[in-house]
Design an enzyme around this catalytic site. Structure first.
Site, PDB file in Angstrom:
ATOM      1  N   TRP A 121       9.416  23.755 -64.370  1.00 34.11           N
ATOM      2  CA  TRP A 121       8.537  24.891 -64.067  1.00 34.11           C
ATOM      3  C   TRP A 121       7.768  24.652 -62.775  1.00 34.11           C
ATOM      4  CZ3 TRP A 121       3.313  25.439 -63.244  1.00 34.11           C
ATOM      5  CH2 TRP A 121       2.792  26.736 -63.270  1.00 34.11           C
ATOM      6  N   HIS A 122       7.397  23.399 -62.521  1.00 31.00           N
ATOM      7  CA  HIS A 122       6.594  23.101 -61.342  1.00 31.00           C
ATOM      8  C   HIS A 122       7.392  23.175 -60.051  1.00 31.00           C
ATOM      9  CE1 HIS A 122       3.612  21.629 -64.248  1.00 31.00           C
ATOM     10  NE2 HIS A 122       2.749  21.753 -63.263  1.00 31.00           N
ATOM     11  N   GLY A 123       8.696  23.101 -60.120  1.00 32.19           N
ATOM     12  CA  GLY A 123       9.454  23.217 -58.880  1.00 32.19           C
ATOM     13  C   GLY A 123      10.917  22.880 -59.045  1.00 32.19           C
TER      14      GLY A 123
END
Length: 468
Positions: free
Chosen positions: A319-321
């Site tokens: 989700w963060h990247g």
């Protein structure tokens, strides 16, 4: 447009507040919708149409699910279509290049990626619309038939681009009726100023040290420089993101909304499990409610719980990247959460509290190296320098200079990651009575003046979570 910018503070926000409060109650959701679209279009004049499409798409899906609720197959098909559509949009813009790059690497191909820019806030507003559809499908919330109200929920500018992730059920009633008062507005203003000071005065200043260390070739770093640098980033990312979350919550209160707390002093934690319960709370609760529990949670034995935890932590990192370093960071934290649940928490509970604090901070700080370094090879080399591998000097003149120049700032930051400053302000207000009622607002006014002065004179004003 970011909250910590002069144009937001002295143009957009005052005009918005004025228009909002002179408008009749029945029109305030429409005002929020319009100003939020302007806010987003300021930085995303093209990609605003993606957000508008997501809003309309899941508004219609919610209505259709409610209409065909008695026809289970039809409702389920609409629900699946909504999830596929939302995840498809998120996946295309955020992960398509990542997938293509890995296919090229794995199969020695040369497929050309489009290198698409990432629409700001897409991870946040996509999760919000998805949670709404899920809750309507499970009949946890009533369908929202008023598009203006639903649009205001999705696009609301205080939490649009960087959270917290607000579930529809948490503010459904507030969209219909919410209380506004001078006291509530004042609470919101104080919370906003506190967040602004955290971002501008603390995160930006300590971030300069990390920027300097990160720009230094690894072979030239000393052990002390590596630790100073990653400690600076550890503090920067907390004050940057928690400061923005405080500003978002403060703005919410100023407009009559209550958003959930997103950070609760995570660096005082005594375990990694506790750390994650205090860090980015809205994301952790989203994955718990919409992924971990539907997968079975801890109800079917340890092996299935292990699977469920690995899935959640893989997705948390992803989700963060769209990069392997984020996935490794998620699985790294997940590994410690798993061993804590299995046996380590009991052992930590029998030891002095400081042991748990030291262990947690060590795990978290090393984790931030994986998080921040895009190339895993660079992350491993940096961690090696931290622990003295490779023949690096323990300290050099640059490290000693950085320590002396930032020593006082480190002390201030160490105090501010604890509840102590907040307790002191509350104590002043309660025990000093009239003097406290006057002094505390003056302190916040001073924070505002100092933050503004910094923004006028400095050009270094990044916001780390815009890239997510």
């Amino acid at each position: 447009m970011v909250f910590s910018s002069l144009i937001f503070l002295f143009l957009f926000l005052p005009v918005t507040i004025l228009i909002y409060y002179v408008s009749p109650m029945n029109f305030r959701n429409a005002v929020l919708l319009v100003v939020s679209l302007i806010f987003y279009a300021w930085g995303e004049p093209i990609y605003i149409f993606i957000m508008i499409f997501s809003t309309v798409f899941d508004y219609i899906n919610g209505l259709l699910i409610d209409k065909y609720r008695h026809r289970k197959l039809m409702a389920r098909s609409i629900f699946i279509g909504s999830m596929v559509g939302s995840l498809g949009i998120l996946g295309f813009f955020k992960y398509a290049d990542f997938v293509v790059d890995n296919i090229n690497l794995l199969f020695h191909m040369n497929i050309q990626a489009d290198d698409l820019p990432l629409p700001v806030g897409i991870s946040f507003y996509t999760f919000q619309t998805m949670s709404y559809v899920v809750d309507v499908y499970l009949d946890k919330v009533s369908v929202q038939k008023n598009f203006i109200s639903f649009g205001a929920y999705v696009t609301m500018f205080p939490q649009l681009v960087a959270g917290p992730i607000v579930k529809y059920g948490d503010i459904a009633e507030q969209l219909v009726s919410r209380k506004v008062s001078l006291d509530r507005f004042g609470e919101g203003a104080e919370l906003f100023i506190r967040g602004l000071a955290k971002k501008v005065l603390l995160a930006n200043n300590i971030g300069l040290l990390w920027a300097s260390v990160k720009a230094t070739p690894i072979e030239e770093l000393s052990v002390l420089s590596a630790w100073l640098g990653i400690t600076a980033f550890t503090l920067q990312i907390y004050f940057d993101f928690s400061g923005y979350s405080d500003m978002a919550r403060g703005l919410g209160k100023m407009f009559g909304f209550d958003f959930m707390e997103n950070f609760r002093y995570p660096y005082i934690s005594k375990s990694v499990t506790e750390f994650w319960r205090r860090w980015h709370i809205s994301l952790g609760s989203w994955f718990r409610e919409y992924v971990y529990i539907p997968l079975g949670g801890n109800r079917s034995g340890f092996m299935k719980q292990l699977r469920n935890l690995l899935v959640v932590w893989f997705l948390t990192g992803l989700w963060h990247g769209a990069s392997w370093n984020f996935i490794m960071w998620g699985l790294y934290l997940g590994f410690f959460v798993i061993i804590e649940k299995r046996f380590l928490l009991q052992s930590l509970g029998r030891l002095p509290a400081f042991v748990g604090h030291v262990y947690t901070l060590l795990v978290v700080v090393i984790g931030w190296v994986l998080f921040e370094m895009e190339q895993l090879a660079s992350a491993w080399r940096f961690i090696g320098v931290m622990f003295g591998f490779g023949g690096h000097a323990f300290a050099d003149q640059q490290a000693l200079y950085d320590l002396s120049a930032n020593g006082v700032l480190f002390v201030v930051l160490a105090i501010c990651v604890t509840p102590l400053p907040g307790k002191m302000l509350s104590c002043m207000r309660e025990k000093w009575r009239i003097a406290g009622v006057i002094t505390v607002p003056l302190i916040y006014f001073l924070f505002m003046i100092l933050s503004t002065a910094y923004l006028v004179n400095e050009t270094y004003n990044p916001f780390l979570y815009f890239r997510f």
